[in-house]
Design a protein around this motif. Structure first.
Motif, PDB file in Angstrom:
ATOM      1  N   LEU A  91       0.824  -1.210   0.000  1.00 52.15           N
ATOM      2  CA  LEU A  91       0.000   0.000   0.000  1.00 52.15           C
ATOM      3  C   LEU A  91       0.858   1.260   0.000  1.00 52.15           C
ATOM      4  O   LEU A  91       0.431   2.313  -0.462  1.00 52.15           O
ATOM      5  CB  LEU A  91      -0.917   0.021   1.226  1.00 52.15           C
ATOM      6  CG  LEU A  91      -2.090  -0.971   1.236  1.00 52.15           C
ATOM      7  CD1 LEU A  91      -2.779  -0.949   2.594  1.00 52.15           C
ATOM      8  CD2 LEU A  91      -3.088  -0.640   0.129  1.00 52.15           C
ATOM      9  N   GLU A 125      -2.069   3.432  -1.676  1.00 51.69           N
ATOM     10  CA  GLU A 125      -3.102   3.898  -0.753  1.00 51.69           C
ATOM     11  C   GLU A 125      -3.612   5.277  -1.161  1.00 51.69           C
ATOM     12  O   GLU A 125      -4.801   5.576  -1.045  1.00 51.69           O
ATOM     13  CB  GLU A 125      -2.554   3.938   0.668  1.00 51.69           C
ATOM     14  CG  GLU A 125      -3.615   4.288   1.711  1.00 51.69           C
ATOM     15  CD  GLU A 125      -3.086   4.196   3.131  1.00 51.69           C
ATOM     16  OE1 GLU A 125      -3.894   4.307   4.072  1.00 51.69           O
ATOM     17  OE2 GLU A 125      -1.855   4.015   3.298  1.00 51.69           O
ATOM     18  N   LYS A 164      -8.019  -1.185   1.914  1.00 47.82           N
ATOM     19  CA  LYS A 164      -6.866  -0.739   2.706  1.00 47.82           C
ATOM     20  C   LYS A 164      -6.646  -1.601   3.940  1.00 47.82           C
ATOM     21  O   LYS A 164      -5.565  -1.575   4.535  1.00 47.82           O
ATOM     22  CB  LYS A 164      -7.053   0.728   3.115  1.00 47.82           C
ATOM     23  CG  LYS A 164      -7.121   1.681   1.923  1.00 47.82           C
ATOM     24  CD  LYS A 164      -7.007   3.135   2.357  1.00 47.82           C
ATOM     25  CE  LYS A 164      -8.167   3.567   3.212  1.00 47.82           C
ATOM     26  NZ  LYS A 164      -8.040   5.002   3.593  1.00 47.82           N
TER      27      LYS A 164
END
Length: 440
Positions: A91, A125, A164
């Protein structure tokens, strides 16, 4: 406006960004109409390329925006990158996406079309967060005007947020027609097993979206000769592009021009001039490939008219003056387009450049020999001493002007010869296979 020191390279490694001052420009805020500040930073991303990062902020209304543009050219092919996101470190991978990058998450059947967002430097992200912000932007109004659609968007936003949390791995696909998209390789310079990168040939429509058109589409080709780009279209035009000075590293400009040398071939002449340190350089590249045979040229220099002969010395051409027992290798002067006088002057300058051999600590006898040699060289430059300038070019891409074309010039001797194995090895031809291919 604040700028970095002019002696610094145009693009700085991204690792040294904290040591660099970005350029700051006062510009209009599109949100409130007041003036804000745009910060521009030219940087290099390791294992990628040069990029231009721009960030805008307005102190009055708080509006902020950032954008990234490639600092290099559009790649010859597009780029397709597939990243398997399976850990928190994935991420946090750095991502560079251009204006022409489309983003897909197949598991959610989610896609951000190309040219719907500006290019940026972000993370995996960050891409998800920006997508969530975009979807939630008009939700307040949408819940009043179209509650059903708003409910569907809320459900989808929750799915994006769960990505996430990495409850299950997902795939991020970036497709960029310009080839200027990049995903950080955690295993660099080795291949990263979580990242798959492949190139693809662009379609005509993708080329047009990038502003790339064929010569025929630009109307530069004759209908009767569709396979050849007419030299006349560029011969009268001098092209300029930004570069860094090879002497001090400051930004400067290089001029480039395509020229047709009569009785020879097409060549590309490039000249660089640095206003900061005064460094000047010129370079010549052949417009064609390596000739089938090498070239040995001898020109007798005994008068003013001989000094004014045009000379094209390629970067593979060595020089010599038998009367002075002097030989200069091809790498010493590089490729250049000048005159006989210019070549002789450059050879002399090369010999007298600073170094311990010619400094105060040099052996007196060696210094005296050098002085005598330079006296003879100066006599040749004044025309008081006839000499022969010899050019030997295994690639066959050098040229000396004839003063009596198309009739033979009695002071100019041009001979072609078969290259030796060593010559071909130096040119890299022994490892090339250029014939005998069969269609599979």
């Amino acid at each position: 406006m604040e700028t970095r020191g002019s002696t610094e390279p145009l693009f700085t490694d991204i690792k040294a960004v904290e040591d660099c001052e970005p350029t700051e420009i006062e510009s209009l805020c599109v949100n409130c109409g007041d003036n804000g500040i745009t910060r521009i930073l030219l940087t290099k991303i390791p294992f990628y390329k040069e990029v231009v990062i721009m960030s805008f902020s307005c102190e009055k209304c708080g509006f902020k925006n950032n954008e990234m543009q490639s600092g290099g050219k559009v790649e010859e092919k597009g780029g397709h990158i597939v990243l398997r996101v399976a850990s928190p470190s994935d991420l946090n991978r750095q991502v560079v996406k251009s204006d022409f990058t489309s983003v897909q998450i197949p598991e959610l059947e989610f896609e951000i079309p190309a040219q719907s967002q500006k290019g940026e430097v972000t993370t995996v992200e960050g891409i998800i967060d920006r997508s969530i912000q975009g979807l939630e932007q008009d939700q307040v109004v949408r819940r009043i005007q179209n509650p059903e659609v708003a409910c569907q968007i809320d459900t989808f936003v929750e799915k994006l947020k769960k990505l996430k949390e990495l409850q299950t791995p997902f795939t991020l696909v970036l497709d960029d027609a310009s080839g200027n998209t990049f995903v950080e390789n955690r295993e660099a310079p080795r291949q990263d097993p979580a990242v798959q990168v492949r190139s693809f040939a662009r379609t005509k429509e993708q080329d047009h979206a990038l502003g790339i058109y064929s010569a025929e589409e630009r109307g530069l080709l004759e209908p009767s000769d569709p396979g050849r780009f007419p030299l006349e279209s560029l011969e009268s035009e001098v092209l300029q592009f930004r570069t860094d000075c090879p002497g001090c590293g400051a930004p400067c400009e290089t001029n480039m021009k395509l020229t047709n040398i009569p009785y020879f071939k097409e060549v590309v002449i490039m000249a660089t001039n640095c206003d900061l340190c005064g460094n000047r350089s010129n370079e010549v590249k052949s417009g064609g490939g390596i000739e089938p045979k090498g070239l040995h040229i001898e020109v007798k220099v005994s008068g003013v008219e001989d000094f004014s002969r045009d000379v094209l010395k390629s970067e593979t051409c060595s020089l010599g003056i038998p009367e002075l027992s002097l030989e200069v290798g091809p790498a010493a002067l590089g490729g250049r387009f000048t005159t006989v006088e210019g070549v002789l002057t450059a050879m002399r300058d090369q010999l007298t450049q600073g170094g311990i051999m010619f400094g105060d600590s040099a052996d007196p006898d060696a210094r005296q020999k050098l002085d005598r040699f330079l006296d003879q060289f100066d006599r040749a430059l004044r025309g008081d001493m006839p000499v022969t300038l010899v050019l030997d070019d295994p690639a066959g891409n050098s040229y000396v002007q004839s003063l009596t074309p198309p009739e033979p010039d009695n002071k100019l001797s041009i001979n072609k010869y078969e290259r030796t194995y060593e010559d071909n090895e130096e040119l890299g031809l022994n490892d090339m296979k250029v014939e005998g291919y069969e269609e599979s």
